[in-house]
Design a protein around this motif. Structure first.
Motif, PDB file in Angstrom:
ATOM      1  N   LYS A   1     -11.377  30.547 -23.491  1.00 41.55           N
ATOM      2  CA  LYS A   1     -10.970  29.546 -22.506  1.00 41.55           C
ATOM      3  C   LYS A   1     -12.193  28.766 -22.044  1.00 41.55           C
ATOM      4  O   LYS A   1     -13.274  29.313 -21.895  1.00 41.55           O
ATOM      5  CB  LYS A   1     -10.299  30.216 -21.313  1.00 41.55           C
ATOM      6  CG  LYS A   1      -9.915  29.222 -20.251  1.00 41.55           C
ATOM      7  CD  LYS A   1      -9.152  29.751 -19.041  1.00 41.55           C
ATOM      8  CE  LYS A   1      -8.892  31.204 -18.979  1.00 41.55           C
ATOM      9  NZ  LYS A   1      -7.845  31.583 -18.078  1.00 41.55           N
ATOM     10  N   VAL A   2     -11.997  27.474 -21.828  1.00 35.48           N
ATOM     11  CA  VAL A   2     -13.073  26.646 -21.289  1.00 35.48           C
ATOM     12  C   VAL A   2     -12.577  25.999 -20.002  1.00 35.48           C
ATOM     13  O   VAL A   2     -11.507  25.408 -19.966  1.00 35.48           O
ATOM     14  CB  VAL A   2     -13.486  25.539 -22.293  1.00 35.48           C
ATOM     15  CG1 VAL A   2     -14.543  24.633 -21.674  1.00 35.48           C
ATOM     16  CG2 VAL A   2     -13.996  26.155 -23.587  1.00 35.48           C
ATOM     17  N   ILE A   3     -13.345  26.154 -18.937  1.00 38.23           N
ATOM     18  CA  ILE A   3     -13.008  25.528 -17.664  1.00 38.23           C
ATOM     19  C   ILE A   3     -14.051  24.446 -17.409  1.00 38.23           C
ATOM     20  O   ILE A   3     -15.250  24.697 -17.532  1.00 38.23           O
ATOM     21  CB  ILE A   3     -13.042  26.561 -16.519  1.00 38.23           C
ATOM     22  CG1 ILE A   3     -12.071  27.708 -16.800  1.00 38.23           C
ATOM     23  CG2 ILE A   3     -12.713  25.891 -15.183  1.00 38.23           C
ATOM     24  CD1 ILE A   3     -12.250  28.912 -15.879  1.00 38.23           C
ATOM     25  N   GLU A   4     -13.613  23.251 -17.083  1.00 42.17           N
ATOM     26  CA  GLU A   4     -14.574  22.181 -16.807  1.00 42.17           C
ATOM     27  C   GLU A   4     -14.788  22.026 -15.314  1.00 42.17           C
ATOM     28  O   GLU A   4     -13.840  21.966 -14.550  1.00 42.17           O
ATOM     29  CB  GLU A   4     -14.077  20.865 -17.407  1.00 42.17           C
ATOM     30  CG  GLU A   4     -14.080  20.878 -18.913  1.00 42.17           C
ATOM     31  CD  GLU A   4     -13.800  19.502 -19.505  1.00 42.17           C
ATOM     32  OE1 GLU A   4     -13.437  18.582 -18.746  1.00 42.17           O
ATOM     33  OE2 GLU A   4     -13.949  19.367 -20.729  1.00 42.17           O
ATOM     34  N   MET A   5     -16.053  21.993 -14.906  1.00 44.05           N
ATOM     35  CA  MET A   5     -16.386  21.830 -13.486  1.00 44.05           C
ATOM     36  C   MET A   5     -17.621  20.949 -13.350  1.00 44.05           C
ATOM     37  O   MET A   5     -18.309  20.709 -14.329  1.00 44.05           O
ATOM     38  CB  MET A   5     -16.658  23.199 -12.842  1.00 44.05           C
ATOM     39  CG  MET A   5     -15.450  24.103 -12.765  1.00 44.05           C
ATOM     40  SD  MET A   5     -15.811  25.695 -11.971  1.00 44.05           S
ATOM     41  CE  MET A   5     -15.939  25.237 -10.239  1.00 44.05           C
TER      42      MET A   5
END
Lengths: 429, 434
Positions: free
Chosen positions: A248-252
């Protein structure tokens, strides 16, 4: 009253199980100014499906309710219990984990007075619709604070990846939407079920007289009446051994990416000594593979794939268990690839006796260091006790481990199909 | 002997503080190395802290050094940086298990002493420069450390507040230095700077545990050999009279993609650790936002449900109070108004007996709890070194006890809001894509 002396550690633990089922432990710490006490229920965010005390039908409750209850228990008809503690020169706090809710205070003043306040406020709930509604704004901001914290997001993202069904994947505080549904009746139902004395542990550590404190607690409890104790029925769906999601990749809005790798434990159903041995073995392995004195750590550092934020840990409780390792990294994909290679090649080689001994020494030293902390003792002892382990067994168990113990664990725990990755990456603008 | 059995011995090169206690299962060593923070060396000094903990002459790589520590029953060693007033302090801390709790009683203490002295006095060097490989790696770590501040929005907002508020004062400087200066530092230049540090900086060593002072002094003399030409600089004290007067409140807004606005407010107090009214300021801060019974917590959080956290903290050596709270962006005006009102309340003497008594009790409790921990204890004692005072823990507690409501009002009137920094939210943060 029972007493257990741990000669090597120069500690004596006093304990007693009261008639209502409450387990009370007192550890005398001479020379300290502070007394620290925790009153903990074996109830946390994962206990969201259960049979309420005295009812026939099981219920599912909104996400985040254990944590919500923790907040609301402090509020009474005559005001906020925080204030009572601070009037008495104590600082109080509380926290909710996956399977515990702890209420605590520390004081250098009157221990008995504060102990009475602690026990009584936890055992006298007072929930109203009005106060429940008021709390939703505050917890809403708490949830948002965590939403902005990339370390928390990557940690939770990794756990979400691992589990198909187990409620450990649900954020402890819930969501703004889920807590909106919570009512005072829900809180009472959870309270009645999980806050029975027989589901709780009281731990006191500090410069106290153990016998006096135990009698004092006994006296407090004998004046109160409780329902008959009954076993608590909790329900969990069958959890597959595989991970739910491999990546999973979370963008912040961050500058440095974060990357964590997790290995899901296939059969996290151990208890007691067996669980302790297993936990210590996995932690020893992680230390040998990726500790600061390992060749792997040196290589990863040299290659610019890790920095000081790199860390690892293994945790297991009834129904879930996982190791995780990671931190900030400029090249998450490369980091994942190198870690996978290192784990695989470590599995191919025989475990080095020297590395094993060094890791064990390091862990024993770290354990001794943590015994300087009353907070560590009370919180960890309670966590261990809920899993039928004894904190003070850690050194003897470490000393009893052999290389072949960790070899078995190495082959069974660090499996490719049990691996998952979660990253926080810089948001593209 | 008071609450703490603290002995101070001045030796050539450094002051040794020994605290004999049987409370702990470990012995702790804390080296504090102090110098006025300044633009010229701030980044070098930060890098130096990283480099020193990465190798010694005998253990010239991080791996070798870490193995040696593991063999000493997992002795811990870490160096970090802190800003105490306008000083940039390098702290090198080591903690080692007390031999008496180990099954095979290995003599770890003397080895630990030697290792610590080597970290400071015999680093991994070649040809008058630090080892190139170590410097290169630690530069990268330092840069990542500086960058990570941006990723933690509370720390970021705090950093931005200091930059704006102390625009032309050294206190604006970040303790980890400036990212764009890191690469240019050469190993030779860093080593030259290191030479100056061991020659000129004030060094204090704290040893805490089940020890004997005489034995420790002998060990220090044996292991810590400073050069003959060591010449410690004079202690520079903060001069509150020179502190800037505020003409108008600076209000700075910045927008980022965050879920929650981070509100940070900075106040000048014109009082520092060595001043008479320091204790009154401590109590002021406690009533304002230091505890869960404070005015900020009760009004911003409990009464208005605007925030999960709303607190203030006090920096003893610069003499500043900082307020921080996480709020909805739309609630900015309302939150600032309430926070200002709480300050006004104290200025007008609206302090209840409960607030007054509870705060004093809590401060007392806090200091006693802090000194239960070896690092906490060393930090409390080190305040005296930074401020050039000689206050025992008992003096400190007595000082708090003597504070009156009038003292608090007086000090509250000196406290002046200087700058507000608000990191506003813009939309949502954290889009997941799989």
């Amino acid at each position: 009253m029972g007493m257990k002396t741990f000669e090597q550690l120069d500690e004596t633990l006093h304990y007693e199980e009261l008639e209502n089922g409450l387990k009370v432990y007192v550890l005398e710490k001479k020379g300290f100014n502070k007394t620290y006490a925790t009153f903990t229920t074996h109830y946390g965010s994962v206990d969201n499906h259960f049979k309420p005390l005295g009812k026939d039908e099981d219920v599912k409750v909104p996400d985040g309710i254990a944590h919500f209850l923790e907040h609301k228990l402090f509020e009474k008809e005559q005001g906020d219990v925080f204030q009572d503690f601070s009037k008495q020169g104590a600082s109080a706090n509380a926290f909710t984990t996956f399977n515990r809710t702890a209420y605590l205070f520390s004081t250098t003043g009157d221990v008995k007075k504060n102990l009475t306040t602690l026990i009584d406020f936890v055992q006298e709930p007072y929930f109203t619709e009005k106060t429940v509604e008021k709390e939703k704004g505050i917890i809403g901001q708490e949830i948002r604070m965590y939403d902005d914290n990339p370390d928390w997001r990557v940690y939770f993202g990794l756990i979400e990846n691992m589990y198909h069904h187990h409620p450990v994947k649900i954020d402890i505080a819930g969501t703004e939407k889920s807590i909106a549904k919570i009512t005072k009746d829900d809180l009472y139902e959870c309270y009645e079920t999980f806050y029975h004395p027989s589901n709780m542990i009281l731990f006191i550590v500090g410069p106290v007289d153990a016998e006096e404190i135990l009698n004092f607690v006994k006296d407090n409890q004998s004046k109160k009446t409780f329902k008959e104790k009954a076993p608590i029925e909790r329900f969990f769906e069958e959890e597959p051994a595989t991970v739910a999601k491999a990546e999973k990749v979370i963008e912040m809005t961050v500058q440095t990416p974060k990357c964590y790798i997790g290995f899901k434990e296939a059969a996290p159903n151990r208890k007691g000594k067996e669980l302790m041995r297993h936990e210590l073995c996995v932690n020893l392995l992680l230390e040998m593979m990726f500790g600061k004195s390992s060749p792997n750590y040196e290589a990863l550092y040299e290659e610019g794939l890790i920095d000081q934020t790199f860390s690892f840990d293994y945790t297991e409780e009834n129904g879930f268990g996982f190791s995780m390792l990671g931190g900030d990294t400029q090249s998450p994909d490369q980091f994942v690839q190198r870690i996978s290679e290192m784990v695989e090649s470590f599995k191919q080689e025989p475990v080095s006796h020297d590395a094993f001994e060094r890791a064990r020494k390091k862990k024993i030293g770290a354990f001794l260091r943590s015994l300087n902390s009353p907070e560590f003792i009370a919180n960890q002892f309670t966590r261990y006790a809920f899993n039928e382990m004894d904190l003070f067994d850690v050194i003897p168990v470490f000393e009893s481990l052999e290389v072949r113990d960790v070899e078995d664990v190495l082959q069974n725990h660090f499996k490719k199909e049990a691996m998952t990755v979660c990253q926080v990456r810089k948001k593209k603008s | 002997m008071g609450i703490v059995n603290h002995k101070k011995t001045d030796l050539h090169g450094m002051t040794v503080h020994t605290i004999e206690t049987k409370k702990y299962k470990t012995t702790s060593f804390i080296l504090q190395i102090k110098e006025a923070i300044n633009e010229k060396s701030v980044t070098k000094r930060a890098l130096l802290a990283y480099v020193l903990q990465s190798g010694t002459k005998d253990f010239p790589s991080s791996k070798e050094l870490r193995s040696a520590l593991d063999d000493l029953y997992g002795a811990t060693l870490n160096a970090d940086l802190s800003k105490k007033g306008e000083n940039q302090v390098i702290s090198i801390r080591m903690e080692v298990a007390n031999e008496k709790f180990l099954s095979n009683s290995e003599p770890v203490l003397d080895k630990a002493f030697h290792l610590l002295s080597q970290v400071l006095l015999a680093p991994a060097e070649e040809n008058g420069a630090f080892k190139e490989g170590i410097v290169k790696k630690e530069k990268r770590s330092l840069k990542q450390q500086i960058e990570s501040i941006y990723d933690d929005k509370m720390r970021y907002a705090n950093k931005r507040l200091l930059e704006e508020m102390y625009e032309s004062e050294p206190y604006r400087l970040n303790v980890y230095g400036n990212e764009n200066e890191v690469d240019a530092i050469t190993s030779k230049e860093l080593y030259d700077y290191y030479k100056e540090v061991v020659k000129n900086d004030k060094v204090d060593l704290y040893v805490i545990g089940d020890i004997s002072t005489d034995e420790m002094i002998e060990k220090v003399k044996k292991h810590f050999r400073f050069s003959e030409d060591r010449n410690e600089k004079e202690n520079q004290k903060q001069d509150t009279k020179k502190e800037k007067q505020v003409s108008e409140v600076k209000e700075i807004f910045e927008e980022q993609d965050v879920q929650q606005g981070k509100l940070h407010m900075g106040y000048r107090t014109y009082t520092t650790y060595s001043d008479e009214d320091y204790f009154a300021l401590q109590v002021f801060n406690g009533i304002f936002g230091g505890f869960s019974h404070s005015k900020l917590f009760m009004n911003v959080r409990e009464k208005e449900s605007l925030a999960y956290y709303a607190a203030s903290r006090f920096e003893s050596h610069k003499g500043a109070v900082f307020v921080m709270s996480g709020i909805e962006t739309a609630n900015y005006e309302k939150a600032v108004k309430i926070i200002k009102e709480q300050h006004e309340e104290i200025k007008n003497g609206n302090i209840t007996d409960a607030e007054f008594e509870q705060t004093k009790a809590m401060i007392n409790n806090q200091v006693l709890e802090t000194i239960d921990h070896p690092i906490g204890l060393s930090e409390v004692l080190y305040h005296n070194v930074v401020a050039g005072t000689n206050r025992s823990i008992e003096d400190w507690m007595e000082g708090i006890k003597r504070v009156t409501k009038e003292d608090i009002v007086k000090v509250a009137q000196k406290v002046t809001l200087d700058t507000i920094f608000f990191l506003k939210g813009a939309g949502t943060n954290g889009n997941e894509n799989v």
